[in-house]
Scaffold this active site. Sequence first.
Site, PDB file in Angstrom:
ATOM      1  NE  ARG A 214      -9.656 -90.341  38.073  1.00 29.05           N
ATOM      2  CZ  ARG A 214      -9.912 -90.942  36.941  1.00 29.05           C
ATOM      3  NH1 ARG A 214     -10.914 -91.942  37.066  1.00 29.05           N
ATOM      4  NH2 ARG A 214      -9.504 -90.680  35.669  1.00 29.05           N
ATOM      5  N   GLY A 235      -6.793 -97.310  48.003  1.00 28.22           N
ATOM      6  CA  GLY A 235      -6.353 -95.810  47.919  1.00 28.22           C
ATOM      7  C   GLY A 235      -5.747 -95.423  46.692  1.00 28.22           C
ATOM      8  CG  HIS A 236      -4.909 -91.251  46.029  1.00 30.34           C
ATOM      9  ND1 HIS A 236      -5.227 -89.952  46.155  1.00 30.34           N
ATOM     10  CD2 HIS A 236      -4.517 -91.649  47.294  1.00 30.34           C
ATOM     11  CE1 HIS A 236      -4.573 -89.313  47.122  1.00 30.34           C
ATOM     12  NE2 HIS A 236      -4.114 -90.526  47.813  1.00 30.34           N
ATOM     13  N   GLY A 237      -3.353 -94.330  43.948  1.00 35.31           N
ATOM     14  CA  GLY A 237      -2.004 -94.595  43.643  1.00 35.31           C
ATOM     15  C   GLY A 237      -1.324 -95.860  44.125  1.00 35.31           C
TER      16      GLY A 237
END
Length: 343
Positions: A214, A235-237
């Site tokens: 997230r 990975g996040h984003g």
Amino acid sequence: MKLGELALALGAECDGAVDEEITGVAGIEEAVPGQLTFIANKKYVGYARTTKASAILVSPDFPPLTIPTLRIRNPYHAFARAVGLFYQPPTYPPGIHPTAVIDPTSLIGKDPHIGAYAVIGAGVVLGDHATLLPHVVLYPKTVIGSNFFAHAHSVVRENCRLGDRVVLQNGVIVGGDGFGFAKGEDGAWYKIPQSGPVLIGDDVEIQSNACVDRASVGETRIANGAKIDNLVQVGHGSSVGTNTLLCAQVGLAGSSQIGDNVILAGQVGVAGHCHVGDGVVATAQSGIPNDVPAGQIVSGYPAIENRQWLRAVAYFQRLPELFREVKRQGRKEKEIRNHADQG
């Protein structure tokens, strides 16, 4: 089924005995009488004349063979469809196991199969014809479309949204916390709350033990038709484009932007905030520290254009020889200078 029936089902041209009985499928080296095989790679062409298979899928321009052939533009895709015709996967009839825990505020579509010890949290919306095998967990307020299939021990975290026909293999984690920490003045790492959900489009498959994190803020996005292999880290984003393939052990650092129809082969790593353009192919174990323009094939670390990398590797293998030659030339020039000084 009869070979002629199989040809009709695949949309292939049958060259040979249409009444040949086909009982299964196999690779070209392992196939036995009664089985269908295929050739889609030039290095296996020689096996076409020695295979024991009863029939073989080939491209329309493949040379004539003594065994029956099914000719079609994409033999590999046709073989995948043939596997589906012969393989009968387990079926999961509608029903809810008595050990499943389902919050009364959740909304479950029609005809679900919910297995033993599955957990569905508060406010979950789950579409029609979902299959949740044992120990699947849907955190609160997840929203999932129709024909969802979650294998045992897969998890979807809070507020994530998944489209139709999404498949999660065993151990997948969708929406686990991103790796976000900020260093305080005392030198300790402070955890940054990971508030943004994961959004997954339609027809996405994520395979065993892969993780899609997230976002700290915003969203992590996986577009329609993307396929994510075992042990991949998103990975996040980050965002992953339509019909993109992330093969085994690919790692995307936070905020990576991967375009449409990209192929990242095994163990490719992408640094954070990098943009990989549409149609890029990165060969196995490439490291991508910078943006890659659309349509390129890249290799190595730092990833460079594939042909240039192949030339560089060829030179690298010759470095000891070249070093000896440079030393030899150096000694020769020194001898010439000494001789000139003495003269």
